[in-house]
Design a protein around this motif. Sequence first.
Motif, PDB file in Angstrom:
ATOM      1  N   ALA A 305       0.843  -1.206   0.000  1.00 18.76           N
ATOM      2  CA  ALA A 305       0.000   0.000   0.000  1.00 18.76           C
ATOM      3  C   ALA A 305       0.876   1.253   0.000  1.00 18.76           C
ATOM      4  O   ALA A 305       0.792   2.098   0.899  1.00 18.76           O
ATOM      5  N   ALA A 306       1.700   1.343  -1.037  1.00 17.41           N
ATOM      6  CA  ALA A 306       2.715   2.417  -1.077  1.00 17.41           C
ATOM      7  C   ALA A 306       2.098   3.800  -1.275  1.00 17.41           C
ATOM      8  O   ALA A 306       2.813   4.802  -1.248  1.00 17.41           O
ATOM      9  N   ASN A 307       0.772   3.884  -1.441  1.00 18.64           N
ATOM     10  CA  ASN A 307       0.128   5.202  -1.538  1.00 18.64           C
ATOM     11  C   ASN A 307       0.074   5.915  -0.191  1.00 18.64           C
ATOM     12  O   ASN A 307      -0.264   7.088  -0.122  1.00 18.64           O
ATOM     13  N   ILE A 308       0.422   5.173   0.876  1.00 20.51           N
ATOM     14  CA  ILE A 308       0.624   5.862   2.154  1.00 20.51           C
ATOM     15  C   ILE A 308       1.974   5.409   2.714  1.00 20.51           C
ATOM     16  O   ILE A 308       2.380   4.263   2.522  1.00 20.51           O
ATOM     17  N   VAL A 309       2.657   6.328   3.365  1.00 17.80           N
ATOM     18  CA  VAL A 309       3.987   6.033   3.898  1.00 17.80           C
ATOM     19  C   VAL A 309       3.894   6.103   5.421  1.00 17.80           C
ATOM     20  O   VAL A 309       3.318   7.053   5.965  1.00 17.80           O
ATOM     21  N   ILE A 310       4.429   5.078   6.091  1.00 16.28           N
ATOM     22  CA  ILE A 310       4.482   5.117   7.556  1.00 16.28           C
ATOM     23  C   ILE A 310       5.897   4.772   8.019  1.00 16.28           C
ATOM     24  O   ILE A 310       6.621   4.067   7.309  1.00 16.28           O
ATOM     25  N   GLY A 311       6.271   5.252   9.163  1.00 16.28           N
ATOM     26  CA  GLY A 311       7.593   4.888   9.685  1.00 16.28           C
ATOM     27  C   GLY A 311       8.038   5.809  10.793  1.00 16.28           C
ATOM     28  O   GLY A 311       7.333   6.746  11.180  1.00 16.28           O
ATOM     29  N   ALA A 342      -2.239   2.482   7.743  1.00 14.93           N
ATOM     30  CA  ALA A 342      -2.049   3.673   8.578  1.00 14.93           C
ATOM     31  C   ALA A 342      -2.716   3.502   9.941  1.00 14.93           C
ATOM     32  O   ALA A 342      -2.130   3.836  10.978  1.00 14.93           O
ATOM     33  N   ALA A 343      -3.932   2.937   9.953  1.00 14.00           N
ATOM     34  CA  ALA A 343      -4.682   2.844  11.214  1.00 14.00           C
ATOM     35  C   ALA A 343      -3.928   2.005  12.239  1.00 14.00           C
ATOM     36  O   ALA A 343      -3.825   2.359  13.414  1.00 14.00           O
ATOM     37  N   PHE A 345      -0.742   1.446  12.429  1.00 12.90           N
ATOM     38  CA  PHE A 345       0.474   2.161  12.865  1.00 12.90           C
ATOM     39  C   PHE A 345       0.118   3.271  13.864  1.00 12.90           C
ATOM     40  O   PHE A 345       0.807   3.468  14.868  1.00 12.90           O
ATOM     41  N   ILE A 346      -0.964   3.981  13.577  1.00 16.04           N
ATOM     42  CA  ILE A 346      -1.400   5.060  14.488  1.00 16.04           C
ATOM     43  C   ILE A 346      -1.690   4.463  15.868  1.00 16.04           C
ATOM     44  O   ILE A 346      -1.274   5.000  16.896  1.00 16.04           O
ATOM     45  N   ARG A 347      -2.355   3.313  15.881  1.00 19.06           N
ATOM     46  CA  ARG A 347      -2.693   2.680  17.169  1.00 19.06           C
ATOM     47  C   ARG A 347      -1.422   2.206  17.870  1.00 19.06           C
ATOM     48  O   ARG A 347      -1.322   2.264  19.097  1.00 19.06           O
ATOM     49  N   TYR A 348      -0.442   1.735  17.102  1.00 13.78           N
ATOM     50  CA  TYR A 348       0.831   1.325  17.730  1.00 13.78           C
ATOM     51  C   TYR A 348       1.480   2.538  18.406  1.00 13.78           C
ATOM     52  O   TYR A 348       1.874   2.479  19.572  1.00 13.78           O
ATOM     53  N   CYS A 349       1.590   3.626  17.659  1.00 10.85           N
ATOM     54  CA  CYS A 349       2.245   4.827  18.199  1.00 10.85           C
ATOM     55  C   CYS A 349       1.498   5.306  19.439  1.00 10.85           C
ATOM     56  O   CYS A 349       2.110   5.678  20.442  1.00 10.85           O
ATOM     57  N   ASP A 350       0.161   5.278  19.376  1.00  8.24           N
ATOM     58  CA  ASP A 350      -0.623   5.755  20.513  1.00  8.24           C
ATOM     59  C   ASP A 350      -0.401   4.863  21.737  1.00  8.24           C
ATOM     60  O   ASP A 350      -0.238   5.358  22.848  1.00  8.24           O
ATOM     61  N   ARG A 378     -15.809   0.377   5.659  1.00 10.79           N
ATOM     62  CA  ARG A 378     -15.361  -0.173   6.945  1.00 10.79           C
ATOM     63  C   ARG A 378     -13.853   0.066   7.152  1.00 10.79           C
ATOM     64  O   ARG A 378     -13.428   0.514   8.206  1.00 10.79           O
ATOM     65  N   HIS A 379     -13.074  -0.223   6.094  1.00 12.87           N
ATOM     66  CA  HIS A 379     -11.613  -0.074   6.241  1.00 12.87           C
ATOM     67  C   HIS A 379     -11.224   1.395   6.363  1.00 12.87           C
ATOM     68  O   HIS A 379     -10.367   1.760   7.158  1.00 12.87           O
ATOM     69  N   GLY A 380     -11.885   2.232   5.546  1.00 12.03           N
ATOM     70  CA  GLY A 380     -11.584   3.663   5.604  1.00 12.03           C
ATOM     71  C   GLY A 380     -11.926   4.250   6.959  1.00 12.03           C
ATOM     72  O   GLY A 380     -11.274   5.190   7.432  1.00 12.03           O
ATOM     73  N   ALA A 381     -12.925   3.673   7.625  1.00 15.77           N
ATOM     74  CA  ALA A 381     -13.320   4.171   8.950  1.00 15.77           C
ATOM     75  C   ALA A 381     -12.229   3.911   9.996  1.00 15.77           C
ATOM     76  O   ALA A 381     -12.170   4.593  11.022  1.00 15.77           O
ATOM     77  N   LYS A 382     -11.369   2.932   9.727  1.00 17.09           N
ATOM     78  CA  LYS A 382     -10.333   2.588  10.723  1.00 17.09           C
ATOM     79  C   LYS A 382      -9.403   3.759  10.992  1.00 17.09           C
ATOM     80  O   LYS A 382      -8.952   3.981  12.109  1.00 17.09           O
ATOM     81  N   ILE A 383      -9.095   4.497   9.942  1.00 21.39           N
ATOM     82  CA  ILE A 383      -8.146   5.603  10.109  1.00 21.39           C
ATOM     83  C   ILE A 383      -8.807   6.740  10.911  1.00 21.39           C
ATOM     84  O   ILE A 383      -8.168   7.366  11.764  1.00 21.39           O
ATOM     85  N   LEU A 384     -10.111   6.954  10.663  1.00 20.60           N
ATOM     86  CA  LEU A 384     -10.852   7.956  11.447  1.00 20.60           C
ATOM     87  C   LEU A 384     -10.851   7.560  12.917  1.00 20.60           C
ATOM     88  O   LEU A 384     -10.605   8.365  13.810  1.00 20.60           O
ATOM     89  N   TYR A 385     -11.104   6.273  13.145  1.00 26.46           N
ATOM     90  CA  TYR A 385     -11.176   5.753  14.510  1.00 26.46           C
ATOM     91  C   TYR A 385      -9.814   5.890  15.203  1.00 26.46           C
ATOM     92  O   TYR A 385      -9.720   6.367  16.341  1.00 26.46           O
ATOM     93  N   ALA A 386      -8.782   5.470  14.481  1.00 26.09           N
ATOM     94  CA  ALA A 386      -7.441   5.439  15.095  1.00 26.09           C
ATOM     95  C   ALA A 386      -6.978   6.847  15.480  1.00 26.09           C
ATOM     96  O   ALA A 386      -6.455   7.061  16.575  1.00 26.09           O
TER      97      ALA A 386
END
Length: 515
Positions: A305-311, A342-343, A345-350, A378-386
Amino acid sequence: MSIKSKTSDLKRRMRDALKGGGTLAIEKQKATGKLTARERIIALLDPKSFHEYDLFVEHAAKDFDMDKKYLPGDGVITGTGNITGHPVCIYAQDFTVAGGSLGHMHAKKITKIMDHAMKLKVPLIGINDSGGARIQEGVNSLAGYGEIFYRNTRASGVIPQISVILGPCAGGAVYSPALTDFVFVVDKISKMFITGPEVIKTVLGEEISMEELGGARVHAEITGNAHFFAESEQECFDQIKKLVGFIPWNNVKKADAFPKKNPKSRKFKIDDIIPSDPKQPYDVRDVIRAIVDDSEFFEIQELFAANIVIGFARLEGQTVGFVANQPMVQAGVLDVDSSDKAARFIRYCDAFNIPLCTLVDLPGYLPGIEQEHAGVIRHGAKILYAYSEATVPKITLIMRKAYGGGYIAMCSHHLRADFVFAWPTAEIAVMGPEGAANIIFRKEIMQADNPEEVRKQKINEYKKKFANPYVAAAFGYIDAVIEPVETRHFLSHALQISADKSEVTPDKKHGIPPF
Ligand code: HXC
């Protein structure tokens, strides 16, 4: 018996146990390009730091002639040690002993070291190389997996859990890695699947090799089950060492602070990275490198999913988790996979007290039948939630496009970003000027003598009104419009003053995220 003879008896017992599966099995292991379990631990941990436990554990199985078999360490090595000075608990399955298969005592060794990791509040590293549930031990093997999965879940968000797949990992065994935070795979060595090629052929008549079904590349690029891909075991160990340097040991600590370093400003200049044509793509990782200490960005799930970058990177010596749209890939849209990526990773950081920096440049969620049917809602909602759930410092920078749901989802003020900055090139609107003009001025365009001319005029009119950061700034949705060269300064300051941020969350057992 004298102490001397007891000591030499101990040494003899240790020598026997340390032989693992014996010369032939070790040669077979090496012939497939794999290190032995003990060599792996030594290669990963700091020199002389490994302390092994339960070396003399033996299985107690009797069926199928098991009572005649001596399985040193019951096919798994467990202990504690350090990685670049950080304490860790570790286990490594020894494929040379009964194929690293998981029997009752094998599982007990693993769960014991997991319990230690939880009590000591240090990261857990599991090196998987196993034929799965030990067939001769029946339900006791299955029970062993259940005990591991339970502990993986209890430990989630308390201590970092790292899975390294260095051989087969088949059947239900794959669910332990899947429950952990980071999965490392090595090309041609790692194999993960629920059912292997033989079963697939029998049940479905489909033919596929192990590599094509569940090899390292498959999991790094297609399924997203793996977070790090390496060409060799040594490269994989180097990646783990790097990761451990970025993350805290547990959920009550902060990551180690490192000496501050400036970015390599000769190599990465923000003004040179962003093209003046807003439609031209660029590599957002270069923007991160232009901002962070020593221009060092440690990317996670680079191939998926290289359209988003995390790290991870550091700002003024402190670890920061970066989430950034990648304009180079599908214009940086959010879709099913990038939202999942992304979702999580956001939850990991949090969970681990790592502040988040979000860099925004996207046209929105990806439209289309395939995405809708794949569950983009459903999947797109994960990022909002996170993002909404996260209480670590959250800093957002809008670089260019922030359209529609994408604007909200990428950690806007509305999802409680602490600070939102925008470059003067930012465009914040419900949709792009072309799409918007076609809808709201449709009648005027259609009725015009020269529709193309009017369309252009209306697009420009819309751009003037909305394709800038100032409307959002006028409502206070953006805290400051900043020059690109000031980015590091603003982000560092925002992080510094948010260091002791605290937020009261509603009293509840847990939320119900759109898993
Ligand atoms: C007992 C096993 C074993 C197992 C391998 N061995 N898997 N012993 N239980 N599950 C033994 C072999 O008998 C052999 O012993 C030695 O390990 C090495 O295995 P080889 O087959 O010679 O190695 P290789 O050719 O490299 O093949 C590796 C392999 C294959 C692909 C992993 O062994 C294999 O298919 N194993 C079975 C995989 C499997 O179906 N597992 C169950 C999954 S179901 P000797 O004595 O000859 O050296 C499962 C359920 C978990 O795990 C559910 C949890 C919820």
